[in-house]
Design an enzyme around this catalytic site. Structure first.
Site, PDB file in Angstrom:
ATOM      1  N   LYS A 159       0.831  -1.188   0.000  1.00  0.00           N
ATOM      2  CA  LYS A 159       0.000   0.000   0.000  1.00  0.00           C
ATOM      3  C   LYS A 159       0.879   1.256   0.000  1.00  0.00           C
ATOM      4  CE  LYS A 159      -1.755   1.566   3.951  1.00  0.00           C
ATOM      5  NZ  LYS A 159      -0.993   2.353   4.952  1.00  0.00           N
ATOM      6  N   HIS A 165      -7.379  -0.874   5.702  1.00  0.00           N
ATOM      7  CA  HIS A 165      -7.528  -1.773   6.857  1.00  0.00           C
ATOM      8  C   HIS A 165      -8.953  -1.763   7.416  1.00  0.00           C
ATOM      9  CE1 HIS A 165      -3.299  -1.594   6.373  1.00  0.00           C
ATOM     10  NE2 HIS A 165      -3.054  -0.583   7.184  1.00  0.00           N
ATOM     11  N   GLU A 208      -4.591   4.140  17.472  1.00  0.00           N
ATOM     12  CA  GLU A 208      -3.154   4.009  17.756  1.00  0.00           C
ATOM     13  C   GLU A 208      -2.762   5.068  18.767  1.00  0.00           C
ATOM     14  OE1 GLU A 208      -0.642   2.973  14.101  1.00  0.00           O
ATOM     15  OE2 GLU A 208      -2.132   4.347  13.328  1.00  0.00           O
TER      16      GLU A 208
HETATM   17  C1  BG6 Z   1       0.046   1.108   8.291  1.00  0.00           C
HETATM   18  C2  BG6 Z   1      -0.081   2.598   8.353  1.00  0.00           C
HETATM   19  O1  BG6 Z   1      -0.580   0.593   7.152  1.00  0.00           O
HETATM   20  O2  BG6 Z   1      -0.560   0.526   9.446  1.00  0.00           O
HETATM   21  C3  BG6 Z   1       0.530   3.157   9.635  1.00  0.00           C
HETATM   22  O3  BG6 Z   1       0.568   3.179   7.226  1.00  0.00           O
HETATM   23  C4  BG6 Z   1      -0.053   2.450  10.837  1.00  0.00           C
HETATM   24  O4  BG6 Z   1       0.328   4.556   9.723  1.00  0.00           O
HETATM   25  C5  BG6 Z   1       0.025   0.939  10.667  1.00  0.00           C
HETATM   26  O5  BG6 Z   1       0.667   2.860  11.982  1.00  0.00           O
HETATM   27  C6  BG6 Z   1      -0.710   0.230  11.784  1.00  0.00           C
HETATM   28  O6  BG6 Z   1      -0.464  -1.140  11.714  1.00  0.00           O
HETATM   29  P1  BG6 Z   1      -0.535  -2.047  13.018  1.00  0.00           P
HETATM   30  O7  BG6 Z   1      -0.303  -3.431  12.496  1.00  0.00           O
HETATM   31  O8  BG6 Z   1       0.536  -1.558  13.943  1.00  0.00           O
HETATM   32  O9  BG6 Z   1      -1.896  -1.843  13.587  1.00  0.00           O
END
Ligand code: BG6
Length: 514
Positions: A174, A266, A242
């Site tokens: 992505k 996502h 997050e």
């Molecule tokens: C990524 C984003 O696709 O997913 C990031 O570009 C984000 O900004 C990350 O922090 C989050 O992934 P995970 O697996 O830590 O929830």
């Protein structure tokens, strides 16, 4: 004895251990000196090696613009394993992988360096005495995705092998486009070189154990599915929160924002898996057909009432002061980029009409918590209500994607005592308690699946376009209005108050996540 032939059972049913048997493979990572290779890809490959899941003959070629000597690249990867691997170094296993790692310096729009890459792969094959599966992992800045793909085509590397019929595969990271127009263009370039079954569009959320478990929870249990519809469900809330800020990625993030970075991919995948109809089988096309139907059934968003965007200002996270988005490195002073987005989705199909799907994602929120909460309708308030004051909580099923992976059911129970009073109580199932905490990383699963040719956990071209189609009008409007209409939330909070209003309009309230 099992009636299902072990050889033909779908790998999705089997877990990782049945995945042995990928053909001899050479994987080329474009953008190899970048962060993802060191943090995720090479540690994932090493962990597959630990589980004896790599093909007997496996070569990795890093490709990048920066000149790096083979041995220096191998040393960089040694360090990556030390810092980022889920399990600690096993020298013997790592040495087996390491000896077949090399680096190829080249530009992304230089046909000559693609020609020399092709020669390098041919040489490896010649030495081995057979053709190999070629996998091209594109992890470059998105501006050069198109050139890489075209050059793979013109250098002949995308072709199916004549003798073994082994097809090349392309894995695309992505962001897949910036809007509907650019996603369509990218799909057109890809499909002019590769057939769709050769294409693996990554969304690493699909590789997460709990996301895969969502389908098992829904379709391997008979108690939930009869309730999973507009008759019983009051609303669905999907949170991907997050606590981290944009950190050193400000330059990239400011050109993206929460909608592009998290929601389009996502979060929409979580919506699709939660809302889709049972697929007729577990083969990749059946699952992806159902997901795309759901995304297409989402009504166009009402730009003035269904959405909230905001960015974080300074605040406190776990006792430490943190700065606001506008003070982060590489953020232009006229930035109009959101770090938080929330929306109310209406899925206009037989199962979900009238049930709002609330979705939110943000950086620098109170804590890291990704979950899907199915909030059921309350029972009739006849027996356990207090006068006009209705006091029985809504039953809720919470599928916690991370960090405390598991499922929680919230139900009402009688408080012991002579009065009849009720209280919501929780039934928990935690992955770590039942299965231990050493589950594979998403990228292990995804690289392995691509290697054995299972595209179930990858995004099909029409899925990504359907999602962009829904969100492009929003992006256009937000781009036009810049920071006008941008709300604020304190870092360490659960987002702006306007997002509470989004739910309050229908007498709903965000669940307290985590
Ligand atoms: C990524 C984003 O696709 O997913 C990031 O570009 C984000 O900004 C990350 O922090 C989050 O992934 P995970 O697996 O830590 O929830």
């Amino acid at each position: 004895m099992s009636s299902v032939n072990e050889e033909t059972r779908h790998p999705f049913l089997e877990g990782l251990s049945k995945h042995r048997g990928a053909p001899p493979t050479v994987i080329v990572i474009f953008g190899a000196s970048g962060d993802l290779t060191a943090r995720k890809l090479v540690p994932a490959i090493f962990n597959l090696g630990l589980d004896n899941l790599l093909p007997g003959e496996f070569h990795l070629i890093g490709y990048g613009r920066r000149p790096i000597k083979d041995e220096d690249f191998r040393k960089m990867m040694d360090e990556a394993i030390g810092v980022h691997s889920r399990r600690s170094l096993n020298k013997e296993v790592w040495e087996r992988v390491r000896q077949n790692i090399s680096y190829h310096t080249g530009g992304y729009d230089e046909p000559e360096t693609f020609e020399s890459l092709a020669k390098k792969i041919n040489k490896i094959e010649k030495k081995l005495g057979r053709e190999m599966q070629r996998m091209f992992y594109i992890s470059t800045p998105p501006s050069v995705f198109g050139s890489v793909i075209k050059n793979l085509g013109s250098s002949g590397m995308a072709q199916v092998h004549v003798q073994t019929k082994l097809a090349s595969k392309v894995i695309v990271e992505k962001p897949f486009g910036r809007d509907l127009g650019s996603a369509r263009e990218l799909n057109a370039v890809i499909n002019s070189v590769f057939e769709e079954p050769q294409v693996y569009r990554i969304d690493h959320y699909l590789g997460k154990e709990t996301v895969q478990d969502l389908l098992v929870q829904r379709f391997a249990n008979s108690i939930f599915e009869p309730l999973w519809n507009r008759e019983y469900v009051d609303c669905v809330q999907i949170t991907v929160a997050e606590s981290l800020g944009v950190g050193s990625r400000g330059g990239y993030y400011d050109t993206s924002g929460a909608l592009r970075d998290m929601i389009q991919n996502h979060t929409m995948q979580l919506v699709a898996l939660t809302a889709m109809e049972p697929p007729v089988s577990l083969d990749p096309e059946s699952i992806r057909d159902e997901k795309v139907k759901v995304i297409k059934a989402i009504q166009p968003l009402k730009l003035d009432t269904d959405l909230v965007r905001a960015r974080y200002i300074n605040g406190i996270i776990r006792g430490d002061p943190v700065k606001g988005y506008m003070d982060e490195a590489d953020i232009p002073s006229d930035s109009g980029t959101e770090t938080y987005a929330a929306m109310r989705l209406a899925i206009n199909n037989w199962r979900w009409q009238g049930v709002p799907f609330y979705v939110r994602s943000g950086k620098r929120m109170a804590r890291r918590a990704s979950e899907i909460a199915i909030q059921f309708k309350r029972p009739p308030g006849i027996l356990f209500s207090e006068g006009d004051k209705y006091n029985v909580a809504a039953n809720t099923m919470v599928i916690s994607i991370q960090p405390d992976e598991g499922v929680t059911l919230v139900m009402n129970s009688k408080i012991p005592g002579l009065e009849t009073r009720t209280q919501p109580v929780k039934m928990h199932y935690r992955y770590s308690t039942t299965f231990g905490s050493n589950t594979p990383e998403a990228y292990e699963r995804l690289i392995l699946d691509a290697m054995i040719g299972d595209s179930t956990l990858f995004i099909r071209g029409d899925e990504t376009e359907a999602s962009w189609k829904l969100l492009t009008p929003v992006l256009k409007q937000w781009e036009t209005s810049g920071s006008v209409g941008m709300e604020e939330y304190a870092a360490g909070s659960w987002g702006p108050s306007q997002s509470d209003h989004l739910l309050a309009q229908r007498q709903h309230k965000w669940r307290r996540s985590g």
